[in-house]
Design a protein around this motif. Sequence first.
Motif, PDB file in Angstrom:
ATOM      1  N   ASN A  77      12.415  32.365  -5.160  1.00  0.00           N
ATOM      2  CA  ASN A  77      11.799  32.424  -6.486  1.00  0.00           C
ATOM      3  C   ASN A  77      11.972  33.917  -7.057  1.00  0.00           C
ATOM      4  O   ASN A  77      11.038  34.656  -7.032  1.00  0.00           O
ATOM      5  N   ALA A 109      12.831  33.640 -13.279  1.00  0.00           N
ATOM      6  CA  ALA A 109      13.573  32.592 -12.576  1.00  0.00           C
ATOM      7  C   ALA A 109      14.395  31.633 -13.529  1.00  0.00           C
ATOM      8  O   ALA A 109      15.520  30.864 -13.315  1.00  0.00           O
ATOM      9  N   ASP A 110      13.553  31.207 -14.619  1.00  0.00           N
ATOM     10  CA  ASP A 110      14.152  30.170 -15.847  1.00  0.00           C
ATOM     11  C   ASP A 110      15.047  30.916 -16.785  1.00  0.00           C
ATOM     12  O   ASP A 110      15.522  30.139 -17.717  1.00  0.00           O
ATOM     13  N   LYS A 115      20.864  28.911 -14.252  1.00  0.00           N
ATOM     14  CA  LYS A 115      19.431  29.617 -14.315  1.00  0.00           C
ATOM     15  C   LYS A 115      19.633  30.445 -13.110  1.00  0.00           C
ATOM     16  O   LYS A 115      20.258  30.300 -12.052  1.00  0.00           O
ATOM     17  N   LYS A 116      18.775  31.590 -13.432  1.00  0.00           N
ATOM     18  CA  LYS A 116      18.794  32.752 -12.353  1.00  0.00           C
ATOM     19  C   LYS A 116      18.311  32.003 -11.118  1.00  0.00           C
ATOM     20  O   LYS A 116      18.867  32.470  -9.903  1.00  0.00           O
ATOM     21  N   ARG A 117      17.425  31.269 -11.051  1.00  0.00           N
ATOM     22  CA  ARG A 117      16.796  30.570  -9.805  1.00  0.00           C
ATOM     23  C   ARG A 117      18.151  30.084  -8.891  1.00  0.00           C
ATOM     24  O   ARG A 117      18.103  30.165  -7.874  1.00  0.00           O
ATOM     25  N   GLU A 118      18.837  29.183  -9.653  1.00  0.00           N
ATOM     26  CA  GLU A 118      19.829  28.503  -8.946  1.00  0.00           C
ATOM     27  C   GLU A 118      20.901  29.616  -8.326  1.00  0.00           C
ATOM     28  O   GLU A 118      21.484  29.430  -7.367  1.00  0.00           O
ATOM     29  N   SER A 143      20.306  32.636  -7.669  1.00  0.00           N
ATOM     30  CA  SER A 143      19.638  33.384  -6.554  1.00  0.00           C
ATOM     31  C   SER A 143      19.568  32.718  -5.285  1.00  0.00           C
ATOM     32  O   SER A 143      19.511  33.178  -4.031  1.00  0.00           O
TER      33      SER A 143
END
Length: 421
Positions: A271, A275-276, A293-296, A298
Amino acid sequence: MSKRSGNAIVLDLGTSSIKGIAVRSSPSGFEVLGYAQAQTRGMDITGIKDAVALKECIEAVLDEIKSQIGRFEYEELRVAFSDDTYAISRSSEELSLDSEEPVLIDESILNELLDRLGVEKGFEVNPTAVLHVFPIQYTLDGVRRVVNPLELEARKLAVDAYTATVSSVKGDSIRQILQGIVGELPIVFYSPGVAAGYATTTEAEREQGSFVIEIGHSFVTTTFFTNGVPVLLAVSPLGFRYVIKDVSRVFGTSIPEAERLVKNFGHADVNPPDADASIDYFGLDGRTRRTVKKRELSLVIYARLREILNRARKVAYESFSGSSVPLTEGPHSVILTGGGAKLPGTVDTSAEVFRGFVRTGNAESGSHIPVEGPDKVLRDPVYSVCIGTLTTESRRRMEKVPMKKKKKAGFIDFLRELFGW
Ligand SMILES: Nc1ncnc2c1ncn2[C@@H]1O[C@H](COP(=O)(O)OP(=O)(O)OP(=O)(O)O)[C@@H](O)[C@H]1O
Ligand SMILES: [Mg+2]
């Protein structure tokens, strides 16, 4: 006779980048005058692939430093190169002083004894170079134990020490390349794991026990310090390059573009902050625009980094379990350094894996001989190895030698706790 300036150039020859600094020596310490970094060519995890390209790359770093500081007279080249054959082991040697009468021990006798450490006996299949010697204690005439034998008399002198070694194969080629650049200038080699440790740790951490984890592109090196000296070193070949490889594979992009994504937007966390947020990048063809997306991003980084750290822990354990390392009582720290330690979230991920107190280490976070210079060097974990070549306390030339009562009991328990077995 020429006047000694003590000025030096330091090179850290990594598989991802070559780092260099120019340092002026002063009575109180060192000052970093110039620094440079260039992407490595001609050398990868398997060794030197193109000596010409590697030489050009080193020259580019030296030229960049020269353009910053102008003409610079230096009398020594200090070098650390990455390799998987670095090790630390305990060994002892004895020197018969060849006399009926006791002999006064001086520097030359001491150096003769220390020079014998680690020299392989018999047929050398895999020649090893001894880089550093950390004496634990000396024995005079088989009975009298001292920490400093200088100015004492004996017929026989023995030493018990830790030695830091590396296979000489790659070093010989690197020496040849460097001699083509600096001629007859003295070239001194350092163990990057030991150097990074001395640059980034405090004296208390080195005394009480600390693990320094240097996260490089191809190698992750774990060095354990206790009683003030490095006593174990383990190299894992699962380096940070796998993080970049995974990002390139999962998101369908080139290695340089994946590296840009990791360095500019990466976060080792399930997280991450924002994240989005969408991140733009180019596909493999270098033209097609894509988003992630930054979440993916990371998540991919986090998963691989965890594996890298787990592997480093495992490799370290295998090396520890076969040794009888003395251990002081805790608390013990884990210090992360090297380029991989710059990735946000690495400290938290490491704390999950190592289950201990973890921090990032740079030259400013360690206690050692004063080194002045730009924050861009002293606060950057990428330069820890370079600075470490100035601060490493190899006692090959006899300095103060601490001797501590060793505590063996509880070591395995400690490792269990630290590594979570
Ligand atoms: N700011 C950053 N954020 C994330 N990763 C980074 C950052 N800076 C460097 N890295 C990555 O850290 C890794 C290690 O960098 P470093 O310069 O320590 O490697 P190296 O010394 O060339 O490798 P080795 O010692 O294993 O041969 C590289 O893969 C690099 O891409
Ligand atoms: Mg390195």
